[in-house]
Design a protein around this motif. Structure first.
Motif, PDB file in Angstrom:
ATOM      1  N   GLU A  11      48.018  31.791 -83.512  1.00 17.43           N
ATOM      2  CA  GLU A  11      47.490  30.993 -82.410  1.00 17.43           C
ATOM      3  C   GLU A  11      48.498  30.920 -81.257  1.00 17.43           C
ATOM      4  OE1 GLU A  11      45.955  27.254 -83.791  1.00 17.43           O
ATOM      5  OE2 GLU A  11      44.319  28.234 -84.868  1.00 17.43           O
ATOM      6  N   LEU A  12      49.767  30.821 -81.588  1.00 17.22           N
ATOM      7  CA  LEU A  12      50.797  30.836 -80.545  1.00 17.22           C
ATOM      8  C   LEU A  12      50.792  32.171 -79.810  1.00 17.22           C
ATOM      9  CD1 LEU A  12      53.820  29.051 -82.267  1.00 17.22           C
ATOM     10  CD2 LEU A  12      52.267  28.137 -80.518  1.00 17.22           C
ATOM     11  N   TYR A  13      50.562  33.250 -80.561  1.00 22.84           N
ATOM     12  CA  TYR A  13      50.479  34.567 -79.931  1.00 22.84           C
ATOM     13  C   TYR A  13      49.314  34.611 -78.946  1.00 22.84           C
ATOM     14  CZ  TYR A  13      49.482  39.408 -79.055  1.00 22.84           C
ATOM     15  OH  TYR A  13      49.209  40.595 -78.415  1.00 22.84           O
ATOM     16  N   GLU A  14      48.156  34.104 -79.347  1.00 24.53           N
ATOM     17  CA  GLU A  14      46.992  34.096 -78.453  1.00 24.53           C
ATOM     18  C   GLU A  14      47.287  33.288 -77.194  1.00 24.53           C
ATOM     19  OE1 GLU A  14      44.172  35.827 -78.544  1.00 24.53           O
ATOM     20  OE2 GLU A  14      44.814  36.804 -80.377  1.00 24.53           O
ATOM     21  N   LEU A  15      47.939  32.166 -77.353  1.00 28.16           N
ATOM     22  CA  LEU A  15      48.319  31.326 -76.219  1.00 28.16           C
ATOM     23  C   LEU A  15      49.307  32.074 -75.321  1.00 28.16           C
ATOM     24  CD1 LEU A  15      47.841  28.406 -75.189  1.00 28.16           C
ATOM     25  CD2 LEU A  15      49.880  27.757 -76.466  1.00 28.16           C
ATOM     26  N   TRP A  16      50.330  32.656 -75.939  1.00 28.28           N
ATOM     27  CA  TRP A  16      51.326  33.423 -75.198  1.00 28.28           C
ATOM     28  C   TRP A  16      50.679  34.610 -74.479  1.00 28.28           C
ATOM     29  CZ3 TRP A  16      52.664  38.530 -75.712  1.00 28.28           C
ATOM     30  CH2 TRP A  16      53.772  38.951 -74.960  1.00 28.28           C
ATOM     31  N   PHE A  17      49.821  35.347 -75.184  1.00 25.90           N
ATOM     32  CA  PHE A  17      49.167  36.525 -74.620  1.00 25.90           C
ATOM     33  C   PHE A  17      48.301  36.152 -73.421  1.00 25.90           C
ATOM     34  CE2 PHE A  17      46.041  39.976 -74.464  1.00 25.90           C
ATOM     35  CZ  PHE A  17      46.875  41.082 -74.513  1.00 25.90           C
ATOM     36  N   GLY A  19      48.782  33.631 -71.470  1.00 26.95           N
ATOM     37  CA  GLY A  19      49.677  33.255 -70.389  1.00 26.95           C
ATOM     38  C   GLY A  19      50.452  34.405 -69.787  1.00 26.95           C
ATOM     39  N   GLU A  20      50.836  35.352 -70.617  1.00 29.88           N
ATOM     40  CA  GLU A  20      51.666  36.463 -70.145  1.00 29.88           C
ATOM     41  C   GLU A  20      50.866  37.662 -69.648  1.00 29.88           C
ATOM     42  OE1 GLU A  20      55.092  37.034 -69.898  1.00 29.88           O
ATOM     43  OE2 GLU A  20      55.244  34.866 -70.174  1.00 29.88           O
ATOM     44  N   ARG A  21      49.671  37.849 -70.190  1.00 31.51           N
ATOM     45  CA  ARG A  21      48.954  39.092 -69.881  1.00 31.51           C
ATOM     46  C   ARG A  21      47.571  38.858 -69.270  1.00 31.51           C
ATOM     47  NH1 ARG A  21      50.737  42.871 -73.669  1.00 31.51           N
ATOM     48  NH2 ARG A  21      49.829  44.543 -72.470  1.00 31.51           N
ATOM     49  N   LYS A 111      53.754  40.067 -81.034  1.00 27.19           N
ATOM     50  CA  LYS A 111      54.147  40.584 -79.717  1.00 27.19           C
ATOM     51  C   LYS A 111      54.522  42.057 -79.821  1.00 27.19           C
ATOM     52  CE  LYS A 111      56.287  36.561 -77.492  1.00 27.19           C
ATOM     53  NZ  LYS A 111      57.612  36.102 -76.994  1.00 27.19           N
ATOM     54  N   HIS A 112      55.348  42.394 -80.799  1.00 24.52           N
ATOM     55  CA  HIS A 112      55.792  43.777 -80.977  1.00 24.52           C
ATOM     56  C   HIS A 112      54.650  44.676 -81.438  1.00 24.52           C
ATOM     57  CE1 HIS A 112      59.919  42.898 -80.060  1.00 24.52           C
ATOM     58  NE2 HIS A 112      59.914  41.912 -80.936  1.00 24.52           N
ATOM     59  N   GLN A 113      53.829  44.165 -82.337  1.00 28.73           N
ATOM     60  CA  GLN A 113      52.711  44.929 -82.884  1.00 28.73           C
ATOM     61  C   GLN A 113      51.704  45.278 -81.783  1.00 28.73           C
ATOM     62  OE1 GLN A 113      50.980  43.069 -86.374  1.00 28.73           O
ATOM     63  NE2 GLN A 113      48.949  43.765 -85.764  1.00 28.73           N
ATOM     64  N   ASN A 114      51.526  44.408 -80.818  1.00 30.24           N
ATOM     65  CA  ASN A 114      50.515  44.588 -79.788  1.00 30.24           C
ATOM     66  C   ASN A 114      51.120  44.870 -78.411  1.00 30.24           C
ATOM     67  OD1 ASN A 114      48.272  44.009 -81.546  1.00 30.24           O
ATOM     68  ND2 ASN A 114      48.995  41.900 -81.520  1.00 30.24           N
ATOM     69  N   ALA A 115      52.327  45.357 -78.385  1.00 31.59           N
ATOM     70  CA  ALA A 115      53.033  45.564 -77.108  1.00 31.59           C
ATOM     71  C   ALA A 115      52.315  46.525 -76.171  1.00 31.59           C
ATOM     72  CB  ALA A 115      54.450  46.056 -77.375  1.00 31.59           C
ATOM     73  N   ASP A 116      51.543  47.458 -76.714  1.00 33.42           N
ATOM     74  CA  ASP A 116      50.896  48.457 -75.858  1.00 33.42           C
ATOM     75  C   ASP A 116      49.467  48.084 -75.466  1.00 33.42           C
ATOM     76  OD1 ASP A 116      49.855  48.722 -78.402  1.00 33.42           O
ATOM     77  OD2 ASP A 116      49.795  50.902 -78.348  1.00 33.42           O
ATOM     78  N   VAL A 117      49.016  46.865 -75.787  1.00 34.80           N
ATOM     79  CA  VAL A 117      47.667  46.441 -75.448  1.00 34.80           C
ATOM     80  C   VAL A 117      47.553  46.347 -73.925  1.00 34.80           C
ATOM     81  CG1 VAL A 117      46.012  44.527 -75.566  1.00 34.80           C
ATOM     82  CG2 VAL A 117      47.311  45.181 -77.585  1.00 34.80           C
ATOM     83  N   GLN A 118      46.526  47.001 -73.368  1.00 39.46           N
ATOM     84  CA  GLN A 118      46.287  46.987 -71.933  1.00 39.46           C
ATOM     85  C   GLN A 118      45.157  46.014 -71.615  1.00 39.46           C
ATOM     86  OE1 GLN A 118      48.126  48.818 -69.644  1.00 39.46           O
ATOM     87  NE2 GLN A 118      49.391  49.199 -71.446  1.00 39.46           N
TER      88      GLN A 118
END
Length: 121
Positions: A11-17, A19-21, A111-118
């Motif tokens: 869930e933190l990843y979804e929140l971060w993603f 916000g960041e992307r 974050k590392h696993q999904n670093a290339d998500v566009q």
């Protein structure tokens, strides 16, 4: 019911993603639209008229400029607000992650696993 550290990290990843992307990508679209609307001032010469016909620009230019400027302001403010909201979401995720090492580890793993998500092509 409390969440596991893995669930919380996800869930933190979804929140971060978001916000960041996601939000910055949407903000960029609004900023591009604002720029294009603002660039329409280059076409104002289309409103030019001889002075015999009510002056250099005529009656239509004023309402157009007012409308254009209002649309530009709305688009620009929306872009700015989306950027600020993205920053807040990202900060919230990072700060909360500091309270749970396992959740923070899951966040970093995703974050590392999904670093290339566009977001946008």
């Amino acid at each position: 019911m409390s969440k596991s550290s893995d669930e919380l990290g996800a869930e933190l990843y979804e929140l971060w993603f978001a916000g960041e992307r996601r939000l910055p990508a949407i903000a960029e679209e609004f900023a591009t639209a604002a720029s294009r609307v603002g660039g329409s001032m280059n076409g104002e010469s289309a409103f030019w008229r001889p002075s015999e016909l009510s002056g250099p620009y005529g009656a239509a230019r004023g309402p157009w400029v007012s409308f254009r400027d209002e649309v530009y302001d709305i688009l620009k403010e929306t872009a700015d607000n989306l950027d600020l909201t993205g920053e807040a979401l990202s900060l919230a995720a990072r700060e909360y992650a500091k309270t749970d090492r396992a959740a923070a580890a899951k966040l970093e793993q995703l974050k590392h696993q999904n670093a290339d998500v566009q977001i946008l092509d």
